[in-house]
Structure formats: C-alpha cells, structure tokens
Design an enzyme around this catalytic site. Sequence first.
Site, PDB file in Angstrom:
ATOM      1  N   HIS A   1      -8.967 -92.575  -4.173  1.00 29.30           N
ATOM      2  CA  HIS A   1      -9.549 -93.780  -4.767  1.00 29.30           C
ATOM      3  C   HIS A   1      -8.935 -94.089  -6.132  1.00 29.30           C
ATOM      4  O   HIS A   1      -8.279 -93.248  -6.757  1.00 29.30           O
ATOM      5  CB  HIS A   1     -11.079 -93.659  -4.878  1.00 29.30           C
ATOM      6  CG  HIS A   1     -11.552 -92.585  -5.800  1.00 29.30           C
ATOM      7  ND1 HIS A   1     -11.667 -92.742  -7.174  1.00 29.30           N
ATOM      8  CD2 HIS A   1     -11.974 -91.309  -5.544  1.00 29.30           C
ATOM      9  CE1 HIS A   1     -12.126 -91.638  -7.715  1.00 29.30           C
ATOM     10  NE2 HIS A   1     -12.322 -90.738  -6.755  1.00 29.30           N
TER      11      HIS A   1
ATOM     12  N   CYS B   1     -12.269 -85.311  -5.108  1.00 36.76           N
ATOM     13  CA  CYS B   1     -11.532 -86.435  -4.541  1.00 36.76           C
ATOM     14  C   CYS B   1     -10.211 -86.629  -5.285  1.00 36.76           C
ATOM     15  O   CYS B   1      -9.962 -86.019  -6.320  1.00 36.76           O
ATOM     16  CB  CYS B   1     -12.365 -87.715  -4.595  1.00 36.76           C
ATOM     17  SG  CYS B   1     -13.645 -87.787  -3.316  1.00 36.76           S
TER      18      CYS B   1
END
Length: 550
Positions: free
Chosen positions: A451, A470
């Site tokens: 992301h 992440c």
Amino acid sequence: MKALLFLSCFLLFGEAMFAQSVASGGAVSLEIRNILEASTPGSPVRVGDELLRQYEELIQFYADRAFTPAWPDDQRGNAAVQELLVQIEDSKYDGLKPSSYHLSAIREIAASSDAGRNHENPVHQAYMDLVLSDAFLSLAHDLYLGKVSQEGLQNSWGIEPKHVKTSFGTLLEEGLSSGRIKESLVSLWPRYQVYKSMRRTMKRYFRLAEAMEEPWDKLRGKTIKVNEESRLIPEVRKRLQYWNDLEADNSGEEERYDSSLFDGVRYFQKRNGLEADGIIGKDTYTALNESPASLIRKVAVNMERMRWLPDTVLNGRFVMVNIANFQLDYLQDNGLDTVFTSKVIVGKEYHTTPVFNGEMAYIVLSPTWTVPSSIIRREMIPKIKKDVSYLSRNHFKILTYSGKEVSPSSIDWSKASAGNFPYMIRQSPGTFNSLGQVKFIFPNKHNVYIHDTPVKSLFSRDLRAFSHGCIRIQKPAEFAAVLLEGDHKWNLESIRAGMESGRETTVLLKKKVPVVLIYLTLWTDPAGKTYLRKDIYERDEAIAKALLLD
C-alpha cells in the site's frame, strides 16, 4: 511406513518377476533386496557405514526394476560413477556439503572402477549400487527442494513448496541410460537466473578463500570521517580494492581519509545495504571484516532460500519483494527483465513481514482503513485514553459490527481494555489515511498487502523496517499503471484521479499477478555484482546451522 507397505506388496505379488531376475544371474539383485528388506521401521537404514537418506525413493526405484543393479559394470557405468563424483564434489558451489552424499565411499568406488566391479562379492556390489543411487537421489532432492525443512525453522517462511514433476528415480534412470548424469542434476537447479550468478560467486569465493594465506585481522576502532587520519585507513583501502569497490591503483595519502576513498567507502556501503554516508563506523567495520570464507556461508544460506522458491511464476510477469533489500521489482523473462522497481518499507523487527507467495487480484483506490484489532488493543486505546480528540484529528470513526457509528464521547474510555472493546475503528479515505491513497491486494492468511503511505520521508532511509508487517511502496501510482497496462479504462492520470477522489474504488485485475515475498541477504546480479544486506530479522544463522555449515 508407506515404503515398507509397498515393499510387502511387491514381495507378495512380484515373486515371479524377481525369480526370473535371479534365474538370469541376479545374485546382486538378491543382495539389493535383502539389504532393503532388512530395514527396521522408524530406524535409520545403513549399508556398512553409510546412511541411506532416500530409503523410500530407493525402494520404489529398485522395485520398479525388479531389484536389478542400476549402475552398469562397464566403461559406460564407470564414466557415470566418475561424473556423479564430480557433481558431488562440486555441490559445495551450491552451498551444500559434499560429505552429505557418500563422498568418501564414492571416491573409493570410483578408484576401484578401472579394475572392474564385477569381480567384487555380490554383497559388496549391492552395497556400491545402493550407495551410488542414494547419493544421486539425495543430491537431486536437495538441489530441487532444498536440504533444510522450512517448517522446522519457525522463520515465517510460508511459500508453498514446489511439487516434484518427475520422480528423482525416473531422472536417475534417464541419466544412466543417456549417460548424462551431470545434465540430469543441473536440470534441478532453480530456474531463476540469479541462482546461476550466485553459483559463479560461490566458485569465486572458494578460489579467494583457498588463495588466502592467513585470515584477516578484525578491523575495529573509532568512527572515521573524511579528511581525518587513522592507522586503519591503509587496510580499509586495501580491502575495498580487494572487493573491486575501489580502483586498484588508488594509493591515496597513506593514513588520511581522502575524497577518492570516500567515494569507494560509500559504494561499498551501498552494496552492503548500509547507510551510504561515507562514515566508517561499527556497521562498516563489520562489513569490511567479512572474508571470502565467511561470505561462502552467506551465499550458501541464500542459495538454499532460492531452492525453496516456486518456479511457477517464471512463465510470465511477477512481483518480487526482497524484504531484506527493501525493494519491489516487477519482473519478466525469468527475472532477467525488470519492468518496474520501487523502494518499499517493511515490517519492524517485532512486526516482521512474512515470507510467502500469492496472487494479486485487485487494487483499491482511495481506500478506507479498518484498523486491525491487535493495533487497536496495543496502540490506539492507550492513545485515546490520553486524548480522545486523537480520533477526530486522524479521521477515525468508531463503528459497531452492525455498521452503526458510535460517538467517542458515549464510551467510558477508563473501562476500555484489550478484552473489553466491542467496536471497530475505521479511517476515512484521504491523504492522511495510513494506507495512503491506494492498496494492492493479494489475499492471504497473514492479511499482508502492498500500500501507499502518507509518510514519504522514510523512503530516504537506507534501512526501512518501520511497518506493522505490510509493505509500503514509494511509487504507488506508477505501480498501479504498470499493473493495469492494457486496460483502456485506466492510465496514470485516471489512476491518480481515483486515488484523490475520496471515494473507495475497487479495480479488478484482468489477470492475476503472482507475488513472491522473499528474504535474501546476499545475491549476485546477472552482471556478476554481489550485494549484501543486513539480516534485519536474524534468520540466517538458523539456516546455516541446519545446513551443517559450522
């Protein structure tokens, strides 16, 4: 156990075939069967002093051929033995230990081959045949699947293991019949080009280690900056020249840290994944103390990781993220062609990014962020207790699991705890969103994805382990544009418009893209340049020990 059941069935239903083999002069066949039949379930199987590592595969292999010897006792068979011996000796360049493949015993067999093995006692002929076959099967297994079991390492390695497409016994049969033992084993190398490059590096390190007359002294001392003087500078210059990070004819001003050495230090630091500031400090000393012998160990660990990787992604484009290198690459043509590359931020030491593979299915533009319960418990509740306006300032909403919004002022925060918070917290889309303005989803059990991020300054760091697991990407819009090539609805301009819309939009990829998250602390590019990275999660040592490299 399955092998023993198979053998029992063969003995019950295959006596006629075996009797025919013995009738045609198969005394060695009888001894091969006797040796395999004499094993005890759950116990190591030995012939003489040699432990048979691939017993189940041996049972299948010899049962399929009615226990007849596999290695011909003629010039063709002798050549096959010699070729196998060379491959075993050369397995050190794959980061494996030749002694794991009956090296001493096969050297003796190879030395006796000229005299002819047919004069040996049938028991000894059976012993030699089994040892040779087990050596091939064991080396084949380790070259293709890896020697170390990933499951036992507890190192967050979750990549789906490769499937054996052709049995190693079949490969042995083909190698013996064609006289191409070497080619049969080489065909099992990982298909990634970088593996061959690393193997060449390993050969080079072995040559350097053998040529080194005495080990290097450990460099240690105070931090040295450009234009300062130190007695260590001549040795620093010498080691940079040794690794070709500084021109060989650069003698500089003896003990003065001059500008030309400064450039060499920065290049060395960058190649070793350090802060390329030109300051010779603790981490740079540690990297300079790496000798060819110690680097052999690092190459071996990472070649083993290469053997664990799936080969199914190599037929098209795929995304590869090297966690230890903080970099994402979109690759094609067996990894030789880089379509796109970007810096990334990965998980902190206590929020490690796992190693696994998946398939990217869709992109979300202008995403919301539903905060994971673990982050709510550990981080957000303590912050809210100190200042309830933290929620509104950061555009967070509190929702029930039926979707109803709850006012923060209606909650008694003094009683809120990890086990007493029946709500979800969601952040609205926008430039402030913790996911940034786009996320790339490849569904997985770890709930890890790629992301954007609103905190761009961290990409200027060389060591970028700051996330909760992440992967934050520096160039998200450009990455989306590359993934959506061929989709006439989307280009860089419309992607950026979607990212800034404030309205969550899901874009399905027309074709799923394989994603592989790996952890390599050393690799060699196709041009032959070797790069090292800090073992940020301290995972190398467990693999080195499992490979018996000490």
